[in-house]
Design a protein around this motif. Structure first.
Motif, PDB file in Angstrom:
ATOM      1  N   GLN A  25       0.793  -1.260   0.212  1.00 40.19           N
ATOM      2  CA  GLN A  25       0.090  -0.130   0.100  1.00 40.19           C
ATOM      3  C   GLN A  25       0.895   1.296   0.009  1.00 40.19           C
ATOM      4  N   ASN A  26       0.217   2.142  -0.760  1.00 41.40           N
ATOM      5  CA  ASN A  26       0.712   3.589  -0.589  1.00 41.40           C
ATOM      6  C   ASN A  26       2.211   3.756  -1.128  1.00 41.40           C
ATOM      7  N   ASP A  32       4.861   5.395  -3.552  1.00 45.90           N
ATOM      8  CA  ASP A  32       5.404   6.414  -4.466  1.00 45.90           C
ATOM      9  C   ASP A  32       6.828   6.764  -4.516  1.00 45.90           C
ATOM     10  N   ASN A  58       8.596   7.394  -1.164  1.00 48.12           N
ATOM     11  CA  ASN A  58       7.515   8.155  -0.307  1.00 48.12           C
ATOM     12  C   ASN A  58       8.333   9.218   0.342  1.00 48.12           C
ATOM     13  N   GLY A 104       5.444  11.296   1.113  1.00 47.50           N
ATOM     14  CA  GLY A 104       4.118  10.549   1.228  1.00 47.50           C
ATOM     15  C   GLY A 104       3.850   9.837   0.322  1.00 47.50           C
ATOM     16  N   GLY A 105       2.783   8.976   0.185  1.00 50.43           N
ATOM     17  CA  GLY A 105       2.298   8.129  -0.716  1.00 50.43           C
ATOM     18  C   GLY A 105       0.884   8.651  -1.221  1.00 50.43           C
ATOM     19  N   ILE A 117      -2.079   7.610  -0.616  1.00 50.47           N
ATOM     20  CA  ILE A 117      -3.211   7.543   0.078  1.00 50.47           C
ATOM     21  C   ILE A 117      -3.366   8.531   1.156  1.00 50.47           C
ATOM     22  N   PHE A 176      -2.960   6.859   6.712  1.00 50.01           N
ATOM     23  CA  PHE A 176      -1.840   7.412   5.846  1.00 50.01           C
ATOM     24  C   PHE A 176      -1.982   8.850   5.624  1.00 50.01           C
ATOM     25  N   LYS A 215       1.118   8.138   9.190  1.00 52.29           N
ATOM     26  CA  LYS A 215       2.303   7.374   8.440  1.00 52.29           C
ATOM     27  C   LYS A 215       2.146   7.819   7.041  1.00 52.29           C
ATOM     28  N   CYS A 216       3.525   8.233   6.423  1.00 54.72           N
ATOM     29  CA  CYS A 216       3.794   8.670   5.009  1.00 54.72           C
ATOM     30  C   CYS A 216       4.200   7.793   4.455  1.00 54.72           C
ATOM     31  N   GLY A 217       4.915   6.537   4.831  1.00 59.48           N
ATOM     32  CA  GLY A 217       5.904   5.517   4.213  1.00 59.48           C
ATOM     33  C   GLY A 217       4.753   4.546   3.437  1.00 59.48           C
ATOM     34  N   ALA A 218       5.291   3.755   2.850  1.00 55.82           N
ATOM     35  CA  ALA A 218       4.677   2.620   2.093  1.00 55.82           C
ATOM     36  C   ALA A 218       4.606   1.351   3.104  1.00 55.82           C
ATOM     37  N   ARG A 219       3.658   0.421   2.751  1.00 55.89           N
ATOM     38  CA  ARG A 219       3.512  -0.410   3.842  1.00 55.89           C
ATOM     39  C   ARG A 219       3.294  -1.875   2.915  1.00 55.89           C
ATOM     40  N   ILE A 262       7.662   2.385   5.011  1.00 49.96           N
ATOM     41  CA  ILE A 262       8.926   2.363   4.338  1.00 49.96           C
ATOM     42  C   ILE A 262       8.932   3.728   3.714  1.00 49.96           C
ATOM     43  N   PRO A 273      -4.521  -0.975   7.182  1.00 53.33           N
ATOM     44  CA  PRO A 273      -4.857  -0.391   8.592  1.00 53.33           C
ATOM     45  C   PRO A 273      -6.182   0.054   8.758  1.00 53.33           C
TER      46      PRO A 273
END
Lengths: 803, 186
Positions: free
Chosen positions: A789-790, A792, B55, B58-59, B61, B66, B75-79, B96, B153
């Protein structure tokens, strides 16, 4: 006004001349130009004979015979374009000047020239389909005795304007046609002489322009050469239009004698493209190929009625050689006056032998098209042999040359205009269908050259993989590509396609096939024993204000790599079998002119000062280049063939010939890979999946930093220390040197490579399960789900070809 | 090589042979210097340099869990979450982030038929060679290892226990070549 009918024999002068002039004008391109009044007045007769007639002529069959073999135009008609039973108005002013010149001034209104089919006696029941040509013509023609070569020759001066033109191809009641054609052509001082046993036509200058308002498609048999549908009155869908201009010169030899037998036609010609422009228009948005120059030489084109390599009777066009080069000064996309860069291509089509098999360049035209599409269509038995081609891409004056392209092959290409239906179990779609049947061929690229044609051959052709283009490929191809009219909105293209590749080998990494001492076995990393099925539904292609937009409706494929080999593509050691399945819905791609522009590589900052303060390098990569925006929406599995999955199989059992047997080994399967937006936000009970994996990639040809990795001499004997930078230097023996502390001037001579600025992001990417599959014991799930997820991810990369 | 393996190593800071079958386990490979490359054919390839960030800001989402890296409490990292049992909990690599840069990663296919104290002649086959960059610079690379009750999450009943965090900063030296070639039964 009732117009008098006149003798057909006289009236036919105009179409013959018009047709000849029309043929001469075909290569034209560009902006419309008016005829010069003074020039026209100088060749207009002041006195003589005026003929007026309404011409309506029909011929049941018009045949051409070559060594006793005939080809027939069926139901030929010349008459009104708007009234099937009416005639076309012709007015001809004719006079002879004091020097013996024959002057013609002509006006043709509402004329259609058409034939319903082209047949060959050896193929009863099928035909190639019909053509129609509608037009109004106004022009002048002067025929003078004597040419530049001989007083026995002739000189022609011709100028005409065509308006309201249509050229269409019709099969089984469906048709595709160029609509609303306007064309202006001037050809002054064209000479004709007899040289040996051939006619020589010399054209000092052929200039003109044209515009095609739309390329239209009709699936209504009631329609014939009309912009609107006869049943609904609505405008027929359009692929878009195009326009252009040209300035050509050249000479053409026409003689008798075909490739076989005593009769036939031979043509040799050379043409200089002094200037040309071509612009494709889609709802007012443009794709422009501007500032085109070049030349081509056609050697020993023979036209016969003959049989192809399968003994099928056909109209045969065979070529001794075709060579040339052309340069496109600017490739523009969209309406913002931005350019992708410059393209240069040189080519030589000539006979060659590839792996013991001889290839030539020939096209055998037959009737029928696809067997299930109806009796009318075009089947082209084709054999091609591209002995050598180089194509180079230049942006912001940085040039990369893909050198030593060769291609060869043979097989059948079918052409039908089809409609959305199932016939005899075959699915057809609306549009112009180009089919591939039993095509067996291949291509290979020798390497890259950077800067100019004399630069050393380097590796790096694998960089083409980023464009979906393999550096080398052998294939057996079947399938179709159907081009429908109309894009995502308004004009444009809609593509449906089903393509199968069998027994293929494609290079992921390829070494040269010729390092300068003759052909060698090309080694690399190969996807061998490849079977590849690809399907596309409702993919639209549009030129937009900012670029080229491609939207995939639904696409699925299975790429079954029997062996991933390193070394030789047939005998190299194998990593095993890999199967990659893809299933996408709603994916898209947009191609934009212009690369990354100003870049802070290795740091952060919006200007040079802040970038360098953060430890980065500020790079100005120019105005040209290409940016690609992609969105891959990976859909959830709906069947065993429509899903995203990856399989690696190894330790397979061997058959009696020592070849591995698929599905007999151990497999690792990543099953049902899909993207998601992370929830059902629109409340329809299904998880949303619109974001996909989004990637923006900007590519520039740019100077890159290459450092030496070891102390001492490199492979070409150039000495340097670890960490020294390679600097290109034409004065150095090997074309470069190593520098410990490059100056600003040195940095301007860094090696050219590809600079890539990329960003990939996705909200959610999942793998449903990862299984280990035993051929007898079956599947055991090792991982019950992966969810990422998420993400970039941003990257600034440079890729430089090396030796 | 099927039974023939490169045996002798010479001054190898980091030399890896990645084989997709177990018999390579005993092999040690020596790096070739630039001069030695002149003895082999098919020397084309590409040279890669660059920097990659994950990130950085941030990503994509934005929800209760996030957010942008400037948002406190998110949290601004990847998961990445995965599970090894059908109804089990999820192993998670969370938040991450970071960036790394490298210079001089090369990729090519080449034939080894010489060198390696005579073993090259016996080896006599092509390999995919990844020429490792001398230095990889890591900048604020970090992630957390955690256990979670759900994959997302934002799923109902979400509970997560962060086990430990890792942060990487500085240079990693990677010298030599990574040679990849098939062996065993395909």
């Amino acid at each position: 006004m009732a117009r008098p009918m006149t003798q057909t024999r006289i009236a036919c002068l105009t179409p013959v001349l018009g047709g000849w002039l029309g043929l001469a004008a075909m290569p034209a391109v560009g902006e419309l130009q008016s005829l010069d009044d003074s020039m026209m007045s100088s060749i207009s007769g002041q006195a003589g004979v005026t003929l007026e007639l309404d011409l309506q002529t029909t011929v049941d069959r018009l045949s051409y015979f070559d060594d006793g073999n005939g080809i027939h135009l069926e139901n030929v008609r010349i008459g009104s374009a708007t009234d099937p039973n009416g005639g076309a108005f012709h007015k001809i002013d004719l006079d002879i000047e004091a020097d013996g010149s024959l002057n013609l001034g002509y006006l043709v209104e509402d004329r259609r020239i058409e034939f319903e089919d082209v047949t060959l006696p050896g193929a009863p029941g099928v035909g190639m389909g019909g053509l129609f040509f509608d037009h109004n013509l106004q022009g002048t023609f002067r025929l003078s005795p004597g040419s530049t070569l001989s007083p026995d020759g002739y000189t022609f001066d011709s100028a005409y304007t065509m308006t309201g033109g249509r050229i269409g191809y019709r099969t089984n009641g469906n048709e595709v046609f160029l609509d609303d054609i306007t064309m202006d052509v001037q050809a002054m001082g064209v000479t004709m002489d007899v040289v040996g046993d051939q006619l020589l036509f010399t054209t000092p200058e052929l200039i003109g322009s044209y515009e095609v308002g739309a390329i239209r498609y009709s699936d209504n048999p009631l329609n014939h050469g009309s912009s609107t549908d006869a049943s609904t009155g609505l405008e027929l869908p359009s692929y878009g239009g195009f326009k252009g201009d040209f300035n050509l010169s050249g000479e053409t030899y026409i003689g008798g004698g075909g490739r076989v037998g005593q009769e036939g036609i031979r043509i040799d010609s050379n043409t200089q493209i002094n200037s040309a422009n071509f612009i494709y228009l889609d709802d007012g948005n443009t794709l422009g190929l501007r500032d085109i120059t070049g030349h081509y030489n056609l050697t020993d084109l023979r036209i016969d009625v003959d049989k192809d390599w399968n003994g099928r009777e056909a109209l045969a066009l065979s070529v001794g050689g075709l060579s040339g080069a052309f340069n496109i000064g600017r490739i523009e996309l969209g309406n913002q006056n931005k350019s992708l860069g410059r393209l240069n291509v040189s080519f030589l089509f000539q006979d060659q032998v590839i792996r013991g098999q001889s290839y030539t360049n020939a096209l055998y035209l037959m009737g029928g098209g696809h067997a299930d599409a109806g009796p009318q269509g075009l089947r082209l038995g084709a054999q091609w042999s591209l002995q050598l081609a180089d194509f180079s891409y230049t942006e912001d004056n940085n040039r990369v040359i893909f050198s030593g392209l060769q291609s060869w092959g043979q097989g059948d290409v079918t052409v039908n205009v089809t409609r959305d239906e199932v016939q005899n179990g075959t699915r057809f779609f609306d549009g112009l269908r180009v089919g591939f049947e039993g095509i067996k061929g291949g291509y290979r690229i020798n390497g890259l050259r950077v800067g100019d044609e004399n630069a050393p051959l380097q590796g790096g052709t694998e960089l083409l993989l980023a464009l979906g283009f393999y550096p080398a490929y052998d294939f057996e191809l079947d399938g179709h590509l159907t081009l429908g009219a109309g894009g995502a909105s308004g004009e444009g293209l809609t593509i449906n396609s089903d393509v199968q590749i069998r027994n293929g080998s494609a290079a992921l990494i390829a070494n040269p096939y010729d390092e300068g001492a003759g052909e060698i076995a090309q080694t690399g990393l190969w996807v061998s024993d490849l079977n590849y099925d690809m399907h596309i539904r409702d993919m639209t292609v549009d030129v937009t204000d900012e670029g080229l937009a491609i939207i995939k409706g639904e696409a699925w494929s299975t790429m079954d790599v029997g062996n991933l080999r390193v070394g030789d593509k047939s005998s190299g050691a194998s990593f095993g079998r890999f199967v990659v399945q893809k299933y996408e819905k709603g994916s898209s791609m947009t191609i934009l002119p212009g690369g990354a522009g100003d870049v802070c590589a290795g740091g952060m900052g919006s200007d040079a000062a802040s970038c360098e303060a953060s430890g980065g390098v500020w790079e100005t990569r120019g105005e040209e280049g290409v940016t690609v925006r992609m969105k891959h929406v990976l859909a959830r599995a709906v069947s065993d063939t429509r899903k995203n999955a990856f399989t690696w199989e190894s330790n397979r059992q061997l058959d009696g010939s020592g070849n591995p047997i698929n599905d007999s080994g151990m497999k690792l399967v990543l099953n049902d890979i899909y993207t998601s937006d992370g929830g059902d936000f629109d409340g329809d009970g299904v998880e949303d999946n619109t974001y996909g994996i989004q990637s923006d990639i900007a590519v520039d040809v740019y100077q890159t930093r290459v450092v030496k990795k070891e102390d001492g001499a490199d492979s070409r004997g150039v000495v340097g220390n670890r960490g020294d930078e390679r600097i290109m230097d034409a004065g150095a023996p090997e074309g470069y040197r190593y520098v410990a502390n490059p100056t600003a001037a040195d940095m301007q001579n860094r090696p050219l490579g590809f600079a890539v600025q990329a960003e990939a992001r996705f909200k959610e990417l999942s793998i449903n399960n990862i299984d280990l599959v035993h051929p007898i014991g079956g599947a055991q799930t090792a991982v019950y789900g992966v969810k990422m997820q998420n993400f970039d991810i941003k990257a600034n990369l440079t890729a430089t070809p090396i030796q | 090589m099927t039974g023939r393996t490169l045996k002798y190593a010479r001054s190898i800071p980091l030399a890896l042979g990645l084989a997709l079958a177990p018999q390579f386990g005993s092999a040690e490979l020596a790096k070739l210097d630039d001069g030695a490359l002149s003895d082999v054919s098919g020397q084309g390839g590409i040279y890669l340099s660059g920097d990659v960030s994950i990130n950085e800001l941030g990503g994509p989402i934005r929800n209760g869990y996030f957010g942008g890296c400037e948002e406190v409490g998110k949290k601004c990292g990847a998961r990445v979450a995965y599970r090894l049992k059908e109804d089990g909990g999820w192993f998670v690599l969370d938040d991450i982030r970071g960036s790394f840069a490298f210079e001089g990663l090369t990729l090519k296919v080449r034939e080894i038929n010489d060198g390696f104290a005579g073993d090259g002649q016996l080896f006599n086959r092509e390999v995919v060679e990844l020429g490792l960059p001398n230095v990889v610079r890591y900048n604020d690379v970090q992630f957390k290892l955690a256990g979670s009750s759900t994959a997302r999450p934002t799923d109902p009943g979400f509970q997560q226990t962060d086990i430990f965090s890792i942060e990487m900063q500085g240079d990693v030296t990677l010298e030599g070549n990574l040679l990849v070639f098939p062996t065993g039964n395909p």
